[in-house]
Design a protein around this motif. Sequence first.
Motif, short mmCIF file in Angstrom:
data_model
loop_
_atom_site.label_atom_id
_atom_site.label_comp_id
_atom_site.label_asym_id
_atom_site.label_seq_id
_atom_site.Cartn_x
_atom_site.Cartn_y
_atom_site.Cartn_z
N THR A 7 0.85 -1.18 0.00
CA THR A 7 0.00 0.00 0.00
C THR A 7 0.89 1.24 0.00
O THR A 7 2.12 1.14 0.12
CB THR A 7 -0.92 0.03 1.23
OG1 THR A 7 -0.14 0.30 2.40
CG2 THR A 7 -1.65 -1.30 1.41
N VAL A 16 -6.02 -3.22 5.21
CA VAL A 16 -5.83 -4.55 4.64
C VAL A 16 -5.59 -5.57 5.75
O VAL A 16 -6.19 -6.65 5.77
CB VAL A 16 -4.65 -4.55 3.65
CG1 VAL A 16 -4.35 -5.97 3.18
CG2 VAL A 16 -4.97 -3.66 2.45
N VAL A 42 2.02 -7.31 4.65
CA VAL A 42 1.41 -6.06 4.18
C VAL A 42 2.34 -4.91 4.52
O VAL A 42 2.70 -4.69 5.68
CB VAL A 42 0.02 -5.83 4.80
CG1 VAL A 42 -0.68 -4.68 4.10
CG2 VAL A 42 -0.83 -7.10 4.71
N THR A 213 -10.95 -3.28 3.37
CA THR A 213 -10.94 -4.37 4.37
C THR A 213 -11.87 -5.49 3.94
O THR A 213 -11.51 -6.68 3.98
CB THR A 213 -11.35 -3.83 5.75
OG1 THR A 213 -10.45 -2.80 6.15
CG2 THR A 213 -11.33 -4.95 6.79
N PHE A 216 -10.47 -7.62 0.98
CA PHE A 216 -9.45 -8.61 1.30
C PHE A 216 -10.02 -9.75 2.15
O PHE A 216 -9.54 -10.88 2.07
CB PHE A 216 -8.25 -7.94 1.98
CG PHE A 216 -7.25 -7.43 0.98
CD1 PHE A 216 -6.23 -8.24 0.51
CD2 PHE A 216 -7.37 -6.14 0.48
CE1 PHE A 216 -5.33 -7.77 -0.44
CE2 PHE A 216 -6.47 -5.66 -0.47
CZ PHE A 216 -5.45 -6.48 -0.94
#
Length: 231
Positions: A7, A16, A42, A213, A216
């Motif tokens: 990101t 995420v 992430v 959110t 994912f």
Amino acid sequence: MRVLVVTAVPVERDAVTRAFGGTPETVALPGAELHRLGAFDVLAGGAGPAAAAAATAFALASASAPYELVVSAGIGGAFTPLTPLGSLVVASDIVAADLGADTPDGFLPVTALGFGRDRFAPPPALVREVAAAAGAASGPVLTVSTVTGTAERAGALLAAHPGALAEAMEGFGVAEAAARAEVPVLELRAVSNAVGPRDRDAWRIGDALAALTDAFGKTAPVLEGWNRHDH
């Protein structure tokens, strides 16, 4: 299956990470912090294609075990009404929309200058599967170094890239680094604003982060179970 999700900023990284539940393990990288939960790492790599490429390349090169997929993820602007605020977009093509040269006759992409490349195509089967799981639209997503702020610029981008659904600032950089490492790439964006005249009061960043959110949460099984050698 190990997946690296990149990101731009920590708030996107955290959105995420929330999809996977639990408390992530944190791994310090130069200038960044990586969150690890199960198969997913992430990383908030920074804004813009250069920072995204550098962070992705470092994460890929320093990994203790190889990644099998890289995902560029975050919020972005959309060419509405094709993609309304709060909706999701999976890139069928990741396009460097402003990499090239300005000429009296208009913009020339870097490929027209005889070098480089200006797009990457994620695996079509993976695009279809992720879009279906997330309830997302699929189409070209443009990478720009300068966020569009006028109707004229938005029109010029659509004229140059018919069918484009969204713009963001990192996808092409992430894709460039992934390609150098021979790792497949995907781009997933949640729409926070319309591409065009800049109106921060109309942006829906919270809704877009919540959609990220949710996306994912729905696509994690697809990403974990995907095997590029089966497609």
